[in-house]
Every structure is written in structure tokens, then in C-alpha cells.
Design an enzyme around this catalytic site. Structure first.
Site, PDB file in Angstrom:
ATOM      1  N   LYS A 175      -0.046  -8.472  -6.305  1.00  0.00           N
ATOM      2  CA  LYS A 175      -0.271  -8.007  -4.688  1.00  0.00           C
ATOM      3  C   LYS A 175       0.376  -8.966  -3.697  1.00  0.00           C
ATOM      4  CE  LYS A 175      -2.805  -3.763  -5.109  1.00  0.00           C
ATOM      5  NZ  LYS A 175      -3.351  -3.846  -6.462  1.00  0.00           N
TER       6      LYS A 175
ATOM      7  N   GLU B 239      -4.169  -0.413   4.243  1.00  0.00           N
ATOM      8  CA  GLU B 239      -5.142   0.417   3.449  1.00  0.00           C
ATOM      9  C   GLU B 239      -5.723  -0.242   2.523  1.00  0.00           C
ATOM     10  OE1 GLU B 239      -2.013   0.422   3.098  1.00  0.00           O
ATOM     11  OE2 GLU B 239      -2.127   0.328   0.867  1.00  0.00           O
TER      12      GLU B 239
ATOM     13  N   SER C 185      -0.450  -7.299 -14.686  1.00  0.00           N
ATOM     14  CA  SER C 185      -0.276  -7.329 -13.147  1.00  0.00           C
ATOM     15  C   SER C 185      -1.410  -8.153 -12.670  1.00  0.00           C
ATOM     16  CB  SER C 185      -0.506  -5.953 -12.689  1.00  0.00           C
ATOM     17  OG  SER C 185      -1.806  -5.392 -13.250  1.00  0.00           O
TER      18      SER C 185
END
Ligand SMILES: *Cc1c(COP(=O)(O)O)cnc(C)c1O
Length: 408
Positions: free
Chosen positions: A86, A108, A376
Site C-alpha cells: 500500500k 477510505e 503483498s
């Protein structure tokens, strides 16, 4: 509306009239940045010095021996600052915000990982930051709420709808409409209206660009298959982008939850339960009923628990460039356990979906084949969920004692 930002039948920008000029400005800023080589250089530089990139590829020799099939390699996005891919997206959008001269960001968040990453970026770049989070999620993800607040962000619990991620997205759009002049909406995955799918996927392509060079240097050849988990689709597109034009099979692992037949899952494509529709500013496969009402979704991995999927992936699924599969909660917990014991790695529950799918397929491949799994994120954040899944008695005692200490 113009026919831009479409990927096959999916994508587009289904937005209120009032947001059109703001999204147009964002498209221009993004196109200019993309055409300016110094922008990508600056991006690589900040990812290098702040987030530890390039992240390595690890050869998983013990897992390889365990399955006796393909050689297994792992791209280590877990080593990014804040523990997942991210960071690639938020730091990139942060640079764009500075370029556009805006002073405030909103985002969000569902599980809170994107919220923490955005709050981190805002602290670093000196931006005001508000995070929208469904009230249900605020209550069950307290550790991430704690970090967001102490990183200087304002966390706003959303009390509409089922009070989860999709409701937080709607609320973030409402804020954006009222504060367009100084505010940028840092969307967390390759979904939403144009240009978000393309922009997020472009920032995440740093994963695949690195991975292609690294695997060629390490193994002397391209991988046979690349595996990534698919929530909104940003980490998958990030690594797939590096191999899109190669003879490499790309496999997306969705959350099969308690199994496709249980109805309790979050698989929009592999399950066949999703259908094309328009929501949250874009067209894609959604888990919805015949009236277009969104269904409840379920996954052991909060980050995969979303009704939609990137329109880019929806299109790549239709054309069979990406194969979609589902891994169940049980398969995922077992894959996590095995990976910890054999390789000393703790993949996030989301990432463990990619591992679980790769493990199902590895034995049938030969020693000449190469499997590349995108890890990830790291699993430290999942300690509450994983301790429950492992039914660890000492953990329960620890939590009970903590609670009692607060009562005293
Ligand atoms: C958020 C998250 C995901 C899911 O998001 P994508 O956009 O599908 O990549 C996957 N893995 C981790 C570790 C996450 O934090």
C-alpha cells in the site's frame, strides 16, 4: 460522459457532475507526471530512502523441497514501510498532491491498512488528513485506529449502511465534493472512477518492474506462473504489469471464504457469483443481488473483503489473460502455518491466499518451472485473527489478563 478510462466493458467515471472538473484536473496532473521522467525518478528515490525499495525476491527452497514441483520464489512487498504494498500507492499519490498544490488528503479504509499508510504519508509530507472508516470496522480494528490517530490523522466513523468499507468510500466521496479545492482523495486500490484504476496500477507497477529484472538475474529465466491475491486488485496488477507482455501465466487468488457454495465469500470473478454493474463511480463485477443491492461478503482476510474488483482485472479476466481462482479461509490458514514453519516468513492473511493457490498447483509442475508469489504484506497485523484460527490457549489467557487489569 466520455469513453475514457474503459477496459473492455469495465471502468469509466460515474460521478456527480460537481466532481467532473476535479477528476479532470487529476487526470491532467497524472498524465503530466507520467510523461515526466523526473517524476518517476523522484518516486523511486522516496520509495528507496523511505520504504526500503527495491524489495528483494526470496528463493523459498524449503517450500520448493516440500512440494517437490516448481521452484518457488517470493517477492517481498511485506518489507515496505507500514508492512505492505500500500505504501507504493500512497507515497506516489502524495507526490502528486504536492505537485497539484493541495494541502489536505482524505481516504477510505476497511481493515485500516490503507488508512495507516495514508496517515503515514500525510505526516511525512505535512498534509492534513481525514480517514473515513465504517463504524463496525472502527470497533474491530482498534490497533490501526490507534496508529492512525497518533500519526496525526482524524478518523471519522461512518454510521451509514452496514458501516463497513463500501460505506466509508461513499462518505469519502461526499467529503471530496465539499472540499475539492484543497483536498485530494487517496483511493486505496485500483478501483473507483477514472483515473484511479490506471493511476494506482501505475504506481504499483514498481513491483513488477523490479520483479522481472530480479527473477531474470536470480533464476536466469522468466517465471512460469505469477500468483497474487486479489482484493481491489492493486498488488496483483502491480506485479502482473511486469509480465503482461511475456509468455507468463498470471493467476489471481480471490477470497473463497467458507467455500463458494456457502455463499460466504468475497470472490467476484472465480466464483461466478459476481455480475457487471455500476457502483462507487465505476463499472465492474460486483457481488450484488438482482436489484443491484450489494451482498454481504466474507473473508478471513479483511483486506480482500470487498464487493468490487478493479475494472482492469475484470477485463483481463474476460480475455483470459488472468486466471482467477479462490482459496478458502481454511486453505489460507494452513498455507500461513506451513510458510511460517518452513521459511520463517509471516505473510499477511491476504497474501496467504496467493500462497495457498500456488501450493495447490506447485506439485504438478516440474523442477524447470518457476512460481513467483507476491507477498503483498506482513502478517503481524493479523495476530488477533490468526491466534483465534490457531486456537492458541496462551494468547487467550494473555487477552483475559489484559482485560482484567483494565477492570481493576
Ligand atoms: C489491502 C491489502 C490487500 C488487498 O488490496 P489489493 O488492492 O487487492 O492489493 C492485499 N494484501 C495486503 C497485505 C493488503 O494490505
Amino acid at each position: 460522459m466520455e469513453q475514457r478510462g474503459y477496459y473492455g466493458r469495465y471502468g469509466g467515471a460515474f460521478i456527480p457532475e460537481i466532481l467532473v472538473s476535479t477528476l479532470d484536473d487529476l487526470v491532467s496532473a497524472f498524465e503530466e507526471a507520467k510523461a515526466d521522467p523526473s517524476f518517476w525518478q523522484e518516486y523511486e528515490e522516496i520509495m528507496h530512502t523511505y520504504s526500503g525499495r527495491p524489495t528483494p525476491i526470496t528463493y523459498a527452497e524449503n517450500l520448493t523441497r516440500h512440494f517437490g514441483g516448481a521452484r518457488i520464489f517470493i517477492k517481498r512487498e511485506d518489507l515496505n514501510h507500514t508492512g505492505a504494498h500500500k505504501a507504493n500507492n500512497v507515497m506516489g499519490q502524495g507526490l502528486l498532491v504536492k505537485r497539484m498544490g493541495k494541502s489536505r488528503v482524505i481516504a477510505e479504509t476497511g481493515a485500516g491498512q490503507h488508512g495507516v499508510a495514508t496517515a503515514t504519508m500525510a505526516a511525512k509530507y505535512g498534509l492534513e488528513c481525514t480517514i473515513y472508516m465504517g463504524e463496525t470496522d472502527v470497533l474491530r480494528q482498534r490497533p490501526n485506529v490507534f496508529w492512525m490517530e497518533h500519526l496525526g490523522a482524524k478518523v471519522v466513523p461512518v454510521t451509514d449502511g452496514s458501516r463497513i468499507l463500501k460505506d466509508a468510500i461513499n462518505e469519502a466521496f461526499r467529503d471530496w465534493v465539499s472540499n475539492m479545492d484543497n483536498t485530494h482523495y487517496v483511493l486505496g486500490t485500483a478501483c473507483g472512477p477514472h483515473p484511479f484504476p490506471e493511476m494506482v496500477s501505475w504506481f504499483q507497477s514498481i513491483i513488477g518492474r523490479e520483479a522481472r529484472k530480479q527473477i531474470l538475474a536470480l533464476a536466469g529465466r522468466l517465471p512460469t506462473r505469477v500468483y497474487a491475491c486479489v482484493g481491489g486488485g492493486s498488488n496483483a496488477l502491480g506485479i502482473f504489469n511486469g509480465f503482461m507482455n511475456d509468455p507468463v501465466e498470471l493467476v489471481g487468488a480471490e477470497a473463497a471464504g467458507e467455500g463458494f457454495h456457502s455463499g460466504k465469500h468475497a470472490s467476484r470473478i472465480a466464483s461466478g457469483d459476481g455480475s457487471p454493474g455500476v457502483a462507487q463511480g465505476y463499472k465492474t463485477y460486483f457481488l450484488q443481488n438482482e436489484d443491484g443491492q450489494m451482498n454481504e461478503t466474507h473473508s478471513v482476510a479483511a483486506g480482500l473483503d470487498y464487493i468490487g474488483v478493479s475494472p482492469i482485472l475484470a477485463s483481463l479476466g474476460d480475455s483470459d489473460r488472468v486466471r482467477f481462482e479462490g482459496a478458502t479461509d481454511k486453505e489460507v490458514v494452513n498455507a500461513l502455518r506451513l510458510t511460517m514453519k518452513t521459511e520463517g516468513l509471516i505473510p499477511a492473511l491476504e497474501s496467504a491466499h496467493a500462497f495457498a493457490q500456488a501450493f495447490k498447483e506447485a506439485p504438478a509442475l516440474s523442477g524447470d518451472d518457476i512460481i513467483l508469489i507476491n507477498q503483498s504484506g506482513r502478517g503481524d497485523k493479523d495476530i488477533f485473527t490468526v491466534a483465534d484460527a490457531f486456537d492458541d490457549p496462551h494468547w487467550k489467557t494473555f487477552i483475559r489478563q489484559k482485560a482484567e487489569a483494565y477492570h481493576a
